[in-house]
Scaffold this motif. Structure first.
Motif, PDB file in Angstrom:
ATOM      1  N   HIS A  78       0.816  -1.209   0.000  1.00 19.55           N
ATOM      2  CA  HIS A  78       0.000   0.000   0.000  1.00 19.55           C
ATOM      3  C   HIS A  78       0.858   1.272   0.000  1.00 19.55           C
ATOM      4  O   HIS A  78       0.482   2.265  -0.630  1.00 19.55           O
ATOM      5  CB  HIS A  78      -0.974   0.000   1.177  1.00 19.55           C
ATOM      6  N   VAL A  88       1.780   1.713  -3.581  1.00 18.81           N
ATOM      7  CA  VAL A  88       0.618   2.183  -4.350  1.00 18.81           C
ATOM      8  C   VAL A  88       0.436   3.675  -4.115  1.00 18.81           C
ATOM      9  O   VAL A  88       0.285   4.460  -5.059  1.00 18.81           O
ATOM     10  CB  VAL A  88      -0.660   1.404  -3.954  1.00 18.81           C
ATOM     11  N   THR A 113       3.877   1.646  -9.369  1.00 27.63           N
ATOM     12  CA  THR A 113       3.052   0.506  -9.764  1.00 27.63           C
ATOM     13  C   THR A 113       3.862  -0.776  -9.920  1.00 27.63           C
ATOM     14  O   THR A 113       3.368  -1.862  -9.587  1.00 27.63           O
ATOM     15  CB  THR A 113       2.283   0.807 -11.060  1.00 27.63           C
ATOM     16  N   ALA A 132       4.637  -1.977  -6.391  1.00 28.55           N
ATOM     17  CA  ALA A 132       3.395  -2.459  -5.784  1.00 28.55           C
ATOM     18  C   ALA A 132       3.017  -3.834  -6.345  1.00 28.55           C
ATOM     19  O   ALA A 132       2.564  -4.706  -5.597  1.00 28.55           O
ATOM     20  CB  ALA A 132       2.260  -1.465  -6.014  1.00 28.55           C
TER      21      ALA A 132
END
Length: 70
Positions: free
Chosen positions: A34, A37, A42, A45
């Motif tokens: 998280h 993110v 990306t 993540a």
């Protein structure tokens, strides 16, 4: 990176994460995912999403390819 190397690296990351964080490993991995993110990373993540899924599989007994990770 060949698929085998990526899988080996993921397995090793998961193993070390579980050793370090024990029962908190899943929550810690989710927290990291998280954070990435929220930071807009990306690719990072996605990597941690795979770590989260692998840790969850270990905790539910559905480990990857029957391999013992810890």
């Amino acid at each position: 990176m060949p698929e085998h190397d990526a899988t080996t690296n993921l397995d090793e990351t998961v193993r070390r994460f579980i050793i370090r964080y024990g029962d908190d490993a899943l929550g810690e991995a989710q927290r990291r995912m998280h954070e990435l993110v929220d930071a807009g990373d990306t690719d990072g993540a996605e990597t941690w999403r795979r770590v989260v899924a692998a840790i969850a599989a270990v905790h539910t007994g559905a480990g990857r390819r029957g391999k013992k990770l810890h």
